[in-house]
Write an enzyme that holds these catalytic residues in place. Structure first.
Site, short mmCIF file in Angstrom:
data_model
loop_
_atom_site.label_atom_id
_atom_site.label_comp_id
_atom_site.label_asym_id
_atom_site.label_seq_id
_atom_site.Cartn_x
_atom_site.Cartn_y
_atom_site.Cartn_z
CD GLU A 126 -2.96 1.32 2.22
OE1 GLU A 126 -2.62 0.43 3.06
OE2 GLU A 126 -3.52 1.99 2.12
CB ALA A 267 0.48 -2.24 11.88
CG MET A 268 -0.43 -3.02 5.15
SD MET A 268 -0.76 -1.81 3.88
CE MET A 268 -1.90 -2.84 3.61
CD GLU A 269 -4.78 -2.09 5.82
OE1 GLU A 269 -3.88 -1.94 6.01
OE2 GLU A 269 -5.53 -1.19 4.83
CG ASN A 270 -0.02 -6.98 3.72
OD1 ASN A 270 -0.23 -6.04 3.05
ND2 ASN A 270 0.65 -6.83 4.98
CG HIS A 302 -6.03 0.85 12.48
ND1 HIS A 302 -7.14 1.63 12.50
CD2 HIS A 302 -5.47 0.45 11.39
CE1 HIS A 302 -7.09 2.75 11.03
NE2 HIS A 302 -6.59 1.45 10.63
CD GLU A 303 -3.25 -1.51 10.31
OE1 GLU A 303 -3.05 -1.89 9.60
OE2 GLU A 303 -2.90 -0.45 10.63
CG HIS A 306 -7.62 -1.79 7.56
ND1 HIS A 306 -8.64 -0.68 6.83
CD2 HIS A 306 -6.65 -1.01 8.11
CE1 HIS A 306 -8.15 -0.06 7.41
NE2 HIS A 306 -6.87 -0.28 8.03
CD GLU A 325 -6.54 3.19 6.81
OE1 GLU A 325 -6.70 3.29 7.99
OE2 GLU A 325 -5.93 2.90 5.76
#
Ligand code: BES
Ligand code: ZN
Length: 884
Positions: A126, A267-270, A302-303, A306, A325
């Site tokens: 992203e 952080a990232m929600e892959n 949060h992640e 998502h 978001e």
């Protein structure tokens, strides 16, 4: 700068893709020198969008090695490789396009695409990082089912992860292993992830509401394996909460989290493979503060959230970013409120919004929650899209009520599952499920700027009626001079001598449902409106914008006595806190004027008494008390001063004088609270312990501001602490109020004891970056040479340089311009290493309009950046927009 900059992308130009990619097969051969990526894209022309046979794939920093169409080598006349594209002509309606690309992750310092962090490989796609891995339609509305195989050295990379389910593992020749992952859910490329490394993991499981068992794993470097439990507990709490509050169940059999040291964001929600910055997942009493524990819980949530708000239902294009978001920040805020204190969480969020988002919305980069154009999308992961976006969702919640809001959310997820949609689709679902017309409300999505609400009152003694006249306006923002009125929900009550008064609006029937009708929400939707309340026994004090029911600036001419009454007597915790803040602002401002005139500081005794009374109030939650006793930040005070009027030195002196005055006036009570609140038990990140430590830190701060006894207490606290929260609180106080002899030894001791813990070192850097003394700039420059500092690691840069520019106004705004120069030099160097971080770091320089007598110096640093060769689009956009 030209207006139609060639690099500008406009929402109005959105077009659906002319090809779909139904299936995506990727094969990675991970090597130390190079990585080969083979893609097999199953393409189908999108007949909904004309019948063009030209396909333009995105690709950046790729070396195309081979290309095939339906199994045959593609003739070079059929394609063209550009700087950022691969253009293919005369493609059939349906075909299989296969490419081999060569990439060099070990040289990728942008931390986008496939890169190395320490000894592992990881990805961050992203928003537009996937195009650095292979040629693709790298846009969120192209959703595809991914199958991924990875070949890698079995010894170096025993753990090989991607999205979905692990279907096969097989040994290959030459010490390689091959794994095959398949993700059954179609997803856009930005949710793709791959990790390879020598990692340990902890494992747990979660049984979903329909009885499916999900394996939960957190992968980290071996040395960090003891720091994962809090994140795991947070994950399980998040999963349960999303079932109970939003009716959202997890949809795969595995949920993996990986911690990496080098990461641009938190952080990232892959899909099923969340990747976290170590700072946002690891927890240990000696490396993670109380605030850190709470942050980890919130980010894990949060992640995870998502998975529905972002993954199952994603964004049509990046202008819709707030769709996922803003909504997800709202969801994680509700989660945190349910896990801890709702009022304290609200106060923290509003503090961030007012001190930073309001400034963004008043500055050169101001944009609507749904922007209309951008040059570099990475610049639009902003407080406006996130925090104001969450406020907009919160207002919808207020307008609809909890039940209709939940119905709207259910409808949104059911209707759009598997789709890439827009903010408009979200609002439509909310409208349809509730019957509430949100027509005018949509202005919140399209108009930038913080609305100003000006409220005046009139009391009619004879009639016993009280009128509130509310007018709204919104300042011009770039490209938007005239604003239409917003719909602003103003939650309120009226305070009488003996408490809250019954509310009866003129011309409205009394509400039969509620006996005790002391709270209501006024709908302000015109430039000016008057609300008349009847049947009142006395002139009330209005309690306005309860719970901060709208992201606006509220102006009402409260007397200090009014503020004290609200502070101690209002029903709404937020208003009580906010009144304390307003009182503090007015007192600090008064002192600032006294000092400027060369007079001695005279802090209004009313304020000192109010602080004393708060400290005696044993009924108040200590966490709330800590918030109420915390003076507004220097940044917030600068923001309130307004354009051209912020005097950082004056603000610092006045604020410090008020701290010292409260410290001496309330000394006994402060010392008493400080002693009483000492936590005897072993460290635990429980609400009760956290509240006690935070109030103690506030007391210590006042005592140290007032003189020596506080510094002695801080010294003792530093020596006795069994956790980093108390250690850092002590260090901060010593380095803010003490002299070199007070902080030098503990600062060195901290490093001696915790220098082996990266996350502790980062906070040690941050404390030093925020010191107010004259040596600050030399110290920051010196620390940049420290063996533990690394310009390629975003956490280090943020801790040292970000903290300096953002949290040390006194030194960043030094009269000789040395603070600005330092930031410009770092940004210039980072521009080629990591443009995203360079551009984010730059933000404090863009606020040049605010600071008295500093505009020219700040602008000239921006101009130096603007004239640089090889400027990244990221930095170019921020620099050029702020110089306009
Ligand atoms: N999707 C973002 C992470 C992201 C942002 C990746 C920008 C690439 C570019 C993620 O969900 C997110 O919002 N993370 C926040 C933390 C969150 C608690 C607000 C972050 O990383 O700061
Ligand atoms: Zn997010």
């Amino acid at each position: 700068m030209r207006d139609a900059n060639p690099g500008t992308i406009y929402l109005k130009d959105y077009q659906a893709p002319n090809y779909l990619i139904n299936r995506t097969e990727l094969h990675f051969v991970l090597g130390e020198e190079e990585t080969l990526v083979t893609s097999r894209l199953h393409l189908l022309r999108n007949t909904e969008n004309g019948d063009s046979s030209e396909l333009i794939l995105d690709g950046q920093d790729l070396e195309l090695v081979e290309i095939y169409l339906d199994g045959d080598v593609l003739d070079p006349s059929c394609y063209e490789v550009g700087e950022a594209t691969l253009v293919l002509r005369d493609l059939p309606e349906q075909c299989l396009l296969s490419c081999v690309t060569r990439i060099r992750p070990q040289l990728n310092t942008s931390l986008e695409g496939l890169y190395r962090s320490q000894t592992m490989f990881c990805t961050q796609c992203e928003a537009e990082g996937f195009r650095k891995i292979t040629y693709y339609l790298d846009r969120p509305d192209v959703m595809s089912v991914f199958t991924v195989t990875i070949d890698a050295d079995a010894d170096r990379y025993p753990v090989l992860l991607s999205n979905g389910n692990l279907e096969e593992t097989s040994p290959l020749a030459n010490g390689l292993t091959r794994v095959l992952w398949h993700d059954p859910f179609p997803k856009p490329s930005y949710l793709f992830a791959l990790v390879a490394g020598d990692l340990e993991h902890i494992e747990d499981s979660f049984t979903t509401c329909s009885g499916r068992e999900v394996a939960l794993r957190i992968y980290v470097e071996e040395k960090d394996i003891d720091k994962c439990d809090h994140a795991m507990d947070s994950l399980k709490r998040s999963m349960r909460w999303d079932e109970e509050v939003f009716g959202r169940e997890y949809d795969l059999d595995i949920f993996n989290v990986v911690a990496v040291d080098d990461f641009n964001m938190g952080a990232m929600e892959n899909k099923s493979l969340n990747i976290f910055n170590t700072s946002c997942v690891l927890c240990d009493p000696n490396t993670t503060t109380d605030v850190g524990y709470q942050r980890v819980e919130a980010i894990v949530a949060h992640e995870y959230f998502h998975n529905w708000s972002g993954n199952r239902v994603t964004c049509r294009d990046w202008f819709q970013l707030s769709l996922k978001e803003g909504f997800t920040v709202f969801r994680d805020a509700e989660f945190s409120s349910d896990m801890g204190s709702r009022t304290v969480k609200r106060v923290e969020d509003v503090t961030l919004l007012r001190s930073a988002q309001f400034a963004e919305d008043a500055g050169p980069m101001a944009h609507p929650v749904r922007p209309e154009s951008y040059i570099e999308i990475n610049n639009f992961y902003t407080l406006t899209v996130y925090e104001k976006g969450a406020e907009v969702v919160r207002m919808i919640h207020t307008l609809l009520g909890p039940q209709a809001f939940r119905a709207g959310s259910d409808l949104y997820f059911a209707r759009h599952d598997g789709q890439a949609v827009t903010c408009e689709d979200f609002v439509l679902a909310m409208e349809e499920a509730s019957g509430v017309d949100l027509g005018q409300f949509r202005n919140w999505y399209s108009q930038a700027g913080t609305p100003r609400l000006t409220v005046t009152d009139a009391w009619n003694e004879e009639a016993g009626s009280y009128a509130l006249t509310i007018s709204q306006s919104c300042p011009a923002t770039p490209g938007q001079d005239d604003k239409k009125p917003f719909v602003i929900p103003v939650a309120m009550g009226l305070l009488g001598d003996a408490g809250n008064l019954r509310l009866q609006l003129q011309g409205e029937a009394p509400d039969p449902d509620t006996e005790d009708n002391t709270h209501m929400v006024l709908m302000v939707d015109k430039p000016e409106q008057t609300f008349v309340f009847e049947g009142l026994p006395e002139k009330p004090v209005p309690s306005l914008l309860r719970g901060f029911s709208a992201p606006v600036r509220l102006e009402f001419d409260y007397s200090r006595n009014d503020l004290c009454r609200l502070m101690s007597g209002d029903d709404d915790g937020f208003v009580r806190w906010d009144s304390a803040q307003s009182l503090a602002v007015s007192v600090i401002t008064e002192v600032q004027a006294q000092l400027l005139a060369g007079d001695e500081a005279q802090v209004d005794p009313l304020f000192l008494e109010a602080c004393g009374a708060l400290l005696q109030d044993d009924a108040l939650d200590p966490a709330m008390l800590a918030e109420m006793l915390s003076l507004p930040s220097e940044n917030y005070l600068a923001e309130l001063a307004g354009e051209g009027a912020a005097d950082v030195q004056g603000i610092y002196r006045a604020r410090t004088a008020v701290l010292a005055a409260v410290g001496s006036h309330c000394r006994e009570a402060l010392e008493q609270r400080y002693a009483q609140l000492a936590v005897e038990a072993n460290y635990a990140a429980t609400g009760e312990q956290i509240a006690a430590r935070s109030l103690r830190a506030v007391c210590l701060n006042y005592l140290a501001a007032a003189g020596a006894s506080g510094l002695a207490l801080a010294n003792a606290q530093f020596a006795a602490a069994d956790n980093i929260t108390e250690r850092l609180a002590a260090l901060r106080v010593l380095s803010q109020f003490g002299s070199r002899s007070d902080w030098e030894a503990p600062m060195a001791k901290f490093y001696e004891d915790w220098g082996h813990e990266t996350l502790a070192v980062n906070q040690w850097l941050a404390v030093q970056a925020s010191m107010p003394d004259d040596g600050a700039i030399a110290r920051v420059r010196h620390l940049m040479e420290h063996p533990d500092f690394d310009l390629r690691n975003p956490n280090k840069v943020r801790s040292l340089v970000g903290t300096f520019a953002g949290q040390n106004p006194l030194n960043f705004h030094r009269e000789d311009g040395s603070g600005y120069r330092l930031l410009r030099q770092v940004v210039a160097e980072l521009n080629s290493i990591n443009p995203q971080i360079a551009s984010r770091l730059l933000a404090p320089l863009t606020k040049w309009r605010y600071y008295q007598g500093r505009a020219e110096q700040m602008r000239s640093e921006l101009e130096l950046l603007a004239s640089m060769d090889g400027l990244s689009p990221d930095v170019f956009e921020v620099v050029s927009k702020s110089l306009k």
